[in-house]
Scaffold this active site. Structure first.
Site, PDB file in Angstrom:
ATOM      1  N   GLU A 158       0.721  -1.407  -0.089  1.00  0.00           N
ATOM      2  CA  GLU A 158       0.033   0.075   0.037  1.00  0.00           C
ATOM      3  C   GLU A 158       0.782   1.389   0.137  1.00  0.00           C
ATOM      4  O   GLU A 158       0.508   2.053   0.540  1.00  0.00           O
ATOM      5  CB  GLU A 158      -0.954  -0.067   1.119  1.00  0.00           C
ATOM      6  CG  GLU A 158      -2.042  -1.111   1.018  1.00  0.00           C
ATOM      7  CD  GLU A 158      -2.837  -1.025   2.233  1.00  0.00           C
ATOM      8  OE1 GLU A 158      -4.016  -1.535   1.832  1.00  0.00           O
ATOM      9  OE2 GLU A 158      -2.554  -0.866   3.299  1.00  0.00           O
ATOM     10  N   GLU A 234      -6.632  -7.546  -0.779  1.00  0.00           N
ATOM     11  CA  GLU A 234      -7.270  -7.460   0.686  1.00  0.00           C
ATOM     12  C   GLU A 234      -8.805  -7.330   0.647  1.00  0.00           C
ATOM     13  O   GLU A 234      -9.058  -6.050   0.232  1.00  0.00           O
ATOM     14  CB  GLU A 234      -6.505  -6.262   1.394  1.00  0.00           C
ATOM     15  CG  GLU A 234      -5.108  -6.693   1.524  1.00  0.00           C
ATOM     16  CD  GLU A 234      -4.408  -5.603   2.641  1.00  0.00           C
ATOM     17  OE1 GLU A 234      -5.110  -4.884   3.233  1.00  0.00           O
ATOM     18  OE2 GLU A 234      -3.141  -5.715   2.607  1.00  0.00           O
TER      19      GLU A 234
END
Length: 583
Positions: A158, A234
């Protein structure tokens, strides 16, 4: 042996189309004796892949000292998944987030005052390279191209939520390639313009992370990648808890609905989390959204498998949906692991903290109250002591940037607590002859996400009375990694000490099994079972019990130690057969 390929907008493995139906679980949050059980349950649900982060701070707790045994044996975890016929996705980024202490970065990095995190800082990259020189050779034989189960490896985690240094991302990529990683590399980011622009590389597979509105997320992804397979790396099907906040849950039907919409879109999916596990020891992280928010010990995450590995309604809903879409594994679902109530355990001995400092710590003298990292300490507590002249009546004691929770004592008497999220000064009356000032500071977990990663612990600025700084301190670092030197005294008639103290008792066990410690009447502290640090408890909740995996217990006597910061109603705990994570 095979390689995951991308062709015509889909994944292929061994020449055949494949959709990755994956679940996240972290080996470092599960005792090794239960890895096989959790992986079997993942497979029995219908998933074909397991995903795990690799936490740098677990494997290099002190610079140059590496560990890959016990709960840190990532090789054995990956091998176990392979033995069960599962593919493995590993995410060995220097940074992992994961609600894990410092996002997986080792705290000793903060001992270098000029080091910059997660960018083309030469010093940071030097430390990453030294770590990867040890880690990556362990993973290389486990790659699918070498006959192992690892089919993909993440470059960074991320990154678009933190920075835009693509030279840094490319440096990490080249480092993986030159060390022999020849399976697909990928990035994962939130589905926004800024995140996808900052966190991806043009010629590297990209994936997205989200918990709802999959159509919007994939539409934004398609603005940047028109030909790549859709993958939600995710799928946040639950959420984590902070102390002093309500326990998070998410309905199974809602999760199944979002999952089905991703299946209809032709996407691959990784459930984050499929099984959360536990933030044992001092490894919980924290967030900062305008105020510091520490994460609780449990990482149950309201996932399909509970913290103790039990099947939930969410598991059943996901399994049914996978079966309808042709992903029944045929694997047998293991029987639930036994849970037992062991009743009440009386803690019969105690050791007062301040009296125990000589056996717990070697003191250092400093002009200023330095933070943990400048003293080579990563986790636990730290005690600052000085002498204050008097008389000084009704003066205000200010702890400038105490991270994270400080208990203040004057001549051994408790004055009050200063909390990072509510840093109010305390009133002090110092007698004419002066007084000893002791400050016990707890590191409640470093921030794991966002722009405030550089999270020093202890007293990070200074201590003053009114506007006068206090200098010349004796400092006792208290990592509490070894308690065997404590000298206990009998608890007279159930006596509880007024200040911080350790309490010890024995649990007799005939048949070891999972259990849950309830600390009703206790205030705040840490629990060890047979020397294993279970983690923190706090009366403020939401978590009300601590999970004790059965393998931590043994037949016969088991030592239980409670470090209580404030005091308790009575020196007793209970061990129950079910968890209480609050409401």
């Amino acid at each position: 042996m095979g390689r995951l390929e991308v062709a015509e907008g889909q994944f292929r493995f061994g020449g055949q189309p494949i959709r990755l139906m994956s679940g996240a679980m972290h080996y470092f949050r599960i005792v090794p004796e239960y890895w096989r059980d959790r992986l079997l349950k993942l497979k029995a649900c219908g998933l074909n892949t397991v995903e795990t982060y690799i936490a740098w701070n677990v494997h290099e707790p002190a610079e140059g000292r590496f560990q890959f045994q016990g709960m840190a044996d990532v090789v054995r975890f990956v091998e176990t998944a392979g033995e069960l016929g599962l593919h493995v996705i590993v995410r060995p980024s220097p940074y992992i987030c994961a609600e894990w202490e410092f996002g997986g970065l080792p705290a000793w990095l903060l001992g270098y005052p000029d080091l910059r995190l997660r960018c083309m800082d030469p010093l940071f990259l030097e430390k990453v390279d030294a770590y990867y020189d040890v880690l990556i050779p362990l993973l290389k034989p486990l790659l699918s191209t070498s006959g192992g189960p690892i089919i993909a490896v993440q470059i960074e985690n991320e990154y678009g939520s933190y920075g835009n240094d693509r030279a840094y991302l490319d440096y990490l990529r080249q480092g993986l390639l030159t060390r022999g990683i020849d399976v697909p590399l990928f990035t994962s980011d939130g589905p926004t313009d800024a995140m996808l622009q900052g966190g991806t590389l043009p010629d590297v597979l990209a994936t997205v992370n989200f918990g709802s509105r999959p159509e919007e997320a994939f539409a934004k992804f398609r603005e940047y990648r028109s030909a790549e397979p859709l993958m939600c790396m995710e799928f946040w099907n639950g959420w984590f808890d902070h102390w002093m906040k309500p326990h998070h849950t998410r309905p199974a039907a809602e999760v199944a609905d979002v999952f089905e919409r991703m299946l209809e879109a032709g996407a691959s999916v990784n459930f984050y989390m499929f099984h959360g596990g536990t933030n044992f020891g001092f490894y919980n992280g924290a967030n900062y959204g305008g105020v510091y928010e520490p994460t609780v010990t449990s990482y149950d995450y309201d996932a399909p498998l509970s913290e103790s590995g039990d099947v939930t309604d969410k598991y059943i809903a996901v399994r049914e949906l996978l079966r309808r879409y042709g992903y029944a594994s045929g694997a047998e679902l293991p029987e639930p692991l036994p849970k037992r109530s062991y009743g009440t355990v009386r803690l019969t001995e105690h050791a007062e903290l301040f009296a125990s400092l000589p056996v717990l710590s070697s003191p250092v003298e400093r002009t200023c109250p330095e933070p943990m990292e400048k003293l080579g300490q990563s986790y636990g507590f730290i005690v600052y002591s000085t002498t204050v002249s008097g008389p000084r009546l009704s003066e205000s004691l200010h702890l400038q940037d105490a991270h994270d929770r400080a208990l203040v004592f004057l001549d051994g008497a408790y004055v009050g607590t200063v909390e990072r999220w509510d840093p109010k000064p305390l009133k002090l009356d110092v007698p004419a002859q002066g007084a000893r000032l002791d400050i016990v500071v707890e590191n409640m977990g470093r921030i794991n996400y966002g722009p405030r990663l550089r999270d020093f612990k202890g007293i990070t600025e200074g201590v003053r009375l009114n506007n006068q700084f206090l200098f010349h301190w004796t400092i006792h670092p208290l990592p509490l990694d070894k308690l065997d030197g404590l000298q206990y005294q009998p608890c007279e008639k159930g006596h509880i000490l007024a200040g911080p103290a350790f309490y010890r008792g024995e649990l007799d066990v005939q048949e070891p099994a999972d259990t849950f410690i309830r600390l009703t009447g206790w205030t705040k502290g840490v629990v060890w079972v047979n020397g294993f640090n279970l983690g923190r408890y706090w009366e403020r909740g939401p978590q009300r019990t601590l999970y004790v995996p059965g393998p931590l217990l043994r037949r016969g006597g088991n030592e239980i130690v409670v470090f209580e910061l404030h005091g308790a109603e009575r020196p007793e705990i209970t061990l129950e057969d079910r968890p209480d994570l609050g409401e």
